[in-house]
Design a protein around this motif. Structure first.
Motif, short mmCIF file in Angstrom:
data_model
loop_
_atom_site.label_atom_id
_atom_site.label_comp_id
_atom_site.label_asym_id
_atom_site.label_seq_id
_atom_site.Cartn_x
_atom_site.Cartn_y
_atom_site.Cartn_z
N ILE A 157 31.34 -49.30 2.31
CA ILE A 157 32.07 -48.58 3.35
C ILE A 157 31.41 -47.23 3.60
CG2 ILE A 157 34.29 -47.59 4.05
CD1 ILE A 157 35.65 -49.66 2.30
N SER A 158 31.06 -46.97 4.85
CA SER A 158 30.42 -45.71 5.22
C SER A 158 31.32 -44.98 6.22
CB SER A 158 29.05 -45.96 5.84
OG SER A 158 28.47 -44.76 6.30
N ILE A 159 31.67 -43.73 5.90
CA ILE A 159 32.53 -42.91 6.77
C ILE A 159 31.72 -41.74 7.30
CG2 ILE A 159 34.63 -41.51 6.87
CD1 ILE A 159 35.72 -43.14 4.53
N ASN A 160 31.58 -41.68 8.62
CA ASN A 160 30.77 -40.62 9.24
C ASN A 160 31.62 -39.81 10.22
OD1 ASN A 160 28.03 -41.48 8.17
ND2 ASN A 160 28.70 -43.36 9.18
N PRO A 161 32.23 -38.71 9.75
CA PRO A 161 33.10 -37.93 10.62
C PRO A 161 32.35 -36.93 11.49
CG PRO A 161 33.18 -37.05 8.39
CD PRO A 161 32.26 -38.24 8.36
N ASP A 162 32.81 -36.78 12.71
CA ASP A 162 32.34 -35.72 13.61
C ASP A 162 33.50 -34.74 13.75
OD1 ASP A 162 31.11 -34.15 15.53
OD2 ASP A 162 31.81 -35.41 17.17
N ILE A 163 33.38 -33.58 13.11
CA ILE A 163 34.49 -32.61 13.03
C ILE A 163 34.24 -31.46 13.99
CG2 ILE A 163 35.80 -31.08 11.51
CD1 ILE A 163 34.92 -32.86 9.16
N GLN A 164 35.17 -31.26 14.89
CA GLN A 164 35.07 -30.17 15.87
C GLN A 164 36.21 -29.16 15.65
OE1 GLN A 164 32.59 -29.88 18.10
NE2 GLN A 164 31.63 -31.83 17.51
N PHE A 165 35.86 -27.85 15.67
CA PHE A 165 36.84 -26.79 15.45
C PHE A 165 37.21 -26.14 16.79
CE2 PHE A 165 35.01 -27.45 11.37
CZ PHE A 165 35.95 -27.03 10.44
N TYR A 166 38.51 -25.94 17.00
CA TYR A 166 39.01 -25.29 18.22
C TYR A 166 40.02 -24.21 17.83
CZ TYR A 166 36.99 -29.38 20.55
OH TYR A 166 36.14 -30.37 21.00
#
Length: 206
Positions: free
Chosen positions: A117-126
């Motif tokens: 299982i591979s988890i690749n998050p794209d995290i954006q801060f607002y």
């Protein structure tokens, strides 16, 4: 004279039968070799990376306070965080272990690799709010990333992603089952002879 002729005829017949036996034996061996090569080729065709992909999203708010002067003075930092994640569940069937028993016409699957299982998050801060006395640091980002992955792991367990990946795995392995059934061979896994896709599915989910 007649006796000699009879002896010669018997010898000739014996030689002919011997040649015929050798021919049959050769054909039988050739058939076994052909069947084995065909099965090995099918296993090689199945031996690939089976990947199922899913996408998840979540929104969360991160807050942290730095306190000074016996908690009389505090500086808060916070941010709205939007997370878009691509998750893949993969089975690398190149790692599958098996044994081919030509004599008993049996293929035994010894080991099927666990899912990766591979988890690749794209995290954006607002809406980021911070101060010089309490700025965002690498430690904050590590905490957020760790928290995001932990929450996603729970979501993945509750989702159908792993089930879908396992269904694709069964579909690939069923190609071997179909071939063995067609050729009169047997497929074994977990100490059992597998005759149907349903049985294969049940054993994989043990």
């Amino acid at each position: 004279m007649l006796k000699r002729i009879l002896v010669v005829i018997v010898i000739i017949v014996g030689i002919v039968f011997a040649f015929k036996y050798c021919e049959f034996k050769k054909e039988d061996d050739s058939t076994i070799d052909y069947n084995t090569n065909l099965i090995q080729q099918q296993i090689l065709n199945v031996g690939k990376l089976v990947v199922t992909e899913g996408h998840f999203s979540e929104v969360l708010t991160y807050k942290n306070q730095a306190k000074y002067l016996m908690d009389m003075l505090s500086f808060e930092k916070k941010a709205l965080i939007v997370v878009n994640v691509k998750v893949t569940v993969a089975y690398d069937l190149h790692k599958m272990k098996y044994d081919i028993d030509e004599k008993n016409k049996t293929i035994t699957i010894l080991n099927i690799p666990k899912e990766e299982i591979s988890i690749n998050p794209d995290i954006q801060f607002y809406d980021v709010e911070q101060s010089k006395l309490n700025p965002f640091t690498g430690e904050d980002y590590n905490k957020i990333n760790k928290s995001v992955k932990a929450n996603l792991a729970k979501k993945i367990e509750k989702s159908s992603l792993k089930t879908n990946a396992q269904n694709r795995l069964i579909t690939e392995l069923s190609k071997i089952l179909i071939l063995t059934n067609t050729m009169g061979w047997k497929l074994q896994y977990n100490g059992k002879v597998i005759e149907t896709e349903k049985e294969l599915s049940a054993d994989l989910k043990l």
